[in-house]
Design a protein around this motif. Structure first.
Motif, mmCIF file in Angstrom:
data_model
loop_
_atom_site.group_PDB
_atom_site.id
_atom_site.type_symbol
_atom_site.label_atom_id
_atom_site.label_comp_id
_atom_site.label_asym_id
_atom_site.label_seq_id
_atom_site.Cartn_x
_atom_site.Cartn_y
_atom_site.Cartn_z
ATOM 1 N N THR A 82 -2.843 5.432 10.221
ATOM 2 C CA THR A 82 -3.063 4.042 9.861
ATOM 3 C C THR A 82 -1.795 3.454 9.259
ATOM 4 N N PRO A 83 -1.309 2.328 9.775
ATOM 5 C CA PRO A 83 -0.183 1.658 9.116
ATOM 6 C C PRO A 83 -0.681 0.966 7.843
ATOM 7 N N VAL A 84 0.058 1.170 6.754
ATOM 8 C CA VAL A 84 -0.346 0.638 5.447
ATOM 9 C C VAL A 84 0.897 0.159 4.700
ATOM 10 N N GLY A 85 0.793 -0.975 4.037
ATOM 11 C CA GLY A 85 1.877 -1.437 3.174
ATOM 12 C C GLY A 85 1.940 -0.579 1.919
ATOM 13 N N TRP A 86 3.142 -0.416 1.376
ATOM 14 C CA TRP A 86 3.284 0.397 0.159
ATOM 15 C C TRP A 86 4.205 -0.291 -0.838
ATOM 16 N N PHE A 87 4.073 0.166 -2.072
ATOM 17 C CA PHE A 87 4.874 -0.339 -3.184
ATOM 18 C C PHE A 87 5.427 0.866 -3.934
ATOM 19 N N PRO A 88 6.621 0.745 -4.502
ATOM 20 C CA PRO A 88 7.185 1.894 -5.218
ATOM 21 C C PRO A 88 6.422 2.169 -6.508
ATOM 22 N N GLY A 89 6.088 3.444 -6.711
ATOM 23 C CA GLY A 89 5.457 3.875 -7.949
ATOM 24 C C GLY A 89 6.496 4.547 -8.833
ATOM 25 N N GLU A 90 6.051 5.048 -9.953
ATOM 26 C CA GLU A 90 6.945 5.756 -10.861
ATOM 27 C C GLU A 90 7.249 7.143 -10.318
ATOM 28 N N ASP A 91 8.424 7.659 -10.651
ATOM 29 C CA ASP A 91 8.809 9.036 -10.312
ATOM 30 C C ASP A 91 8.734 9.316 -8.814
ATOM 31 N N ASP A 92 9.297 8.419 -7.994
ATOM 32 C CA ASP A 92 9.368 8.624 -6.542
ATOM 33 C C ASP A 92 8.002 8.807 -5.896
ATOM 34 N N THR A 93 7.044 7.978 -6.286
ATOM 35 C CA THR A 93 5.726 7.978 -5.653
ATOM 36 C C THR A 93 5.555 6.670 -4.885
ATOM 37 N N TRP A 94 4.514 6.602 -4.089
ATOM 38 C CA TRP A 94 4.182 5.416 -3.312
ATOM 39 C C TRP A 94 2.805 4.939 -3.740
ATOM 40 N N LEU A 95 2.621 3.636 -3.846
ATOM 41 C CA LEU A 95 1.332 3.045 -4.167
ATOM 42 C C LEU A 95 0.815 2.298 -2.949
ATOM 43 N N ILE A 96 -0.446 2.525 -2.612
ATOM 44 C CA ILE A 96 -1.091 1.804 -1.517
ATOM 45 C C ILE A 96 -2.400 1.221 -2.043
ATOM 46 N N VAL A 97 -2.858 0.142 -1.420
ATOM 47 C CA VAL A 97 -4.071 -0.541 -1.852
ATOM 48 C C VAL A 97 -5.088 -0.497 -0.720
ATOM 49 N N ALA A 98 -6.301 -0.062 -1.032
ATOM 50 C CA ALA A 98 -7.385 -0.025 -0.044
ATOM 51 C C ALA A 98 -8.049 -1.399 -0.017
ATOM 52 N N SER A 99 -7.314 -2.394 0.465
ATOM 53 C CA SER A 99 -7.775 -3.782 0.382
ATOM 54 C C SER A 99 -8.699 -4.183 1.523
ATOM 55 N N ALA A 100 -8.446 -3.689 2.709
ATOM 56 C CA ALA A 100 -9.175 -4.121 3.905
ATOM 57 C C ALA A 100 -9.205 -5.651 3.968
ATOM 58 N N ALA A 101 -8.106 -6.278 3.535
ATOM 59 C CA ALA A 101 -7.951 -7.736 3.551
ATOM 60 C C ALA A 101 -9.048 -8.455 2.768
ATOM 61 N N GLY A 102 -9.612 -7.794 1.763
ATOM 62 C CA GLY A 102 -10.638 -8.416 0.935
ATOM 63 C C GLY A 102 -12.047 -8.272 1.472
ATOM 64 N N ALA A 103 -12.258 -7.340 2.396
ATOM 65 C CA ALA A 103 -13.597 -7.097 2.947
ATOM 66 C C ALA A 103 -14.488 -6.457 1.879
ATOM 67 N N PRO A 104 -15.807 -6.563 2.043
ATOM 68 C CA PRO A 104 -16.702 -5.964 1.055
ATOM 69 C C PRO A 104 -16.700 -4.429 1.080
ATOM 70 N N LYS A 105 -16.266 -3.846 2.192
ATOM 71 C CA LYS A 105 -16.268 -2.387 2.316
ATOM 72 C C LYS A 105 -14.851 -1.826 2.206
ATOM 73 N N ASN A 106 -14.749 -0.654 1.619
ATOM 74 C CA ASN A 106 -13.478 0.052 1.591
ATOM 75 C C ASN A 106 -13.094 0.445 3.019
ATOM 76 N N PRO A 107 -11.799 0.529 3.306
ATOM 77 C CA PRO A 107 -11.395 0.977 4.651
ATOM 78 C C PRO A 107 -11.753 2.452 4.855
ATOM 79 N N ALA A 108 -11.929 2.840 6.104
ATOM 80 C CA ALA A 108 -12.316 4.224 6.422
ATOM 81 C C ALA A 108 -11.321 5.229 5.857
ATOM 82 N N TRP A 109 -10.028 4.883 5.858
ATOM 83 C CA TRP A 109 -9.039 5.839 5.369
ATOM 84 C C TRP A 109 -9.247 6.168 3.895
ATOM 85 N N TYR A 110 -9.832 5.251 3.124
ATOM 86 C CA TYR A 110 -10.121 5.522 1.710
ATOM 87 C C TYR A 110 -11.071 6.717 1.585
ATOM 88 N N TYR A 111 -12.104 6.734 2.401
ATOM 89 C CA TYR A 111 -13.082 7.834 2.354
ATOM 90 C C TYR A 111 -12.490 9.134 2.884
#
Length: 153
Positions: free
Chosen positions: A60-89
């Motif tokens: 799954t292509p996902v946008g990311w943001f830099p976290g602390e200590d060389d980590t990556w942050l991703i958001v399970a947004s599903a563009a604001g849908a009521p359900k979490n994206p499948a990749w979250y589960y």
């Protein structure tokens, strides 16, 4: 390391999974693997998870943001849908079987959902860098999960 965000009851329409979206995702994956960028210059990665029901690898292509200590942050947004994206589960079921690819590099990572002050700090960073995520949050009554991806040793 709890993945405990339940689906909401209101929100935007979940992005479709039809033939056009599958083609667009494959196109985005190729671009991300090559350059690490998504459309519009957003940092992106290809997230590889193991299906919680099938055991098959999912990309799954996902946008990311830099976290602390060389980590990556991703958001399970599903563009604001009521359900979490499948990749979250999939991540919740197999947090130690996650891999990311970006700009020609592959990293085995461990996934952890952020909560409390850590989540709030990361959320402020994310909405400052990409205000559209604040709009996604306004569309749904679930709290958008933020996942930290840490390189595995």
């Amino acid at each position: 390391m709890s993945f405990d965000t339940h689906n909401g009851t209101t929100g935007a329409r979940q992005p479709g999974a039809g033939p056009l979206m599958r083609w667009l995702n494959r196109f985005a994956e190729k671009r991300i693997r090559r350059s690490g960028m998504f459309f519009g210059g957003m940092n992106a990665l290809v997230l590889t998870t193991v299906g919680r029901k099938t055991g098959a690898e999912r990309h799954t292509p996902v946008g990311w943001f830099p976290g602390e200590d060389d980590t990556w942050l991703i958001v399970a947004s599903a563009a604001g849908a009521p359900k979490n994206p499948a990749w979250y589960y999939n991540i919740a079921a197999n947090p130690d079987r996650v891999r990311i690819e970006l700009a020609g590099h592959t990293h085995d990572v461990t996934a952890e959902q952020l909560h409390g002050a850590q989540r709030e700090h990361a959320w402020q960073q994310i909405v400052t860098a990409a205000p559209r995520f604040a709009e996604y949050q306004r569309k749904t009554d679930r709290q958008l999960p933020i996942i930290r991806l840490t390189p595995r040793q």
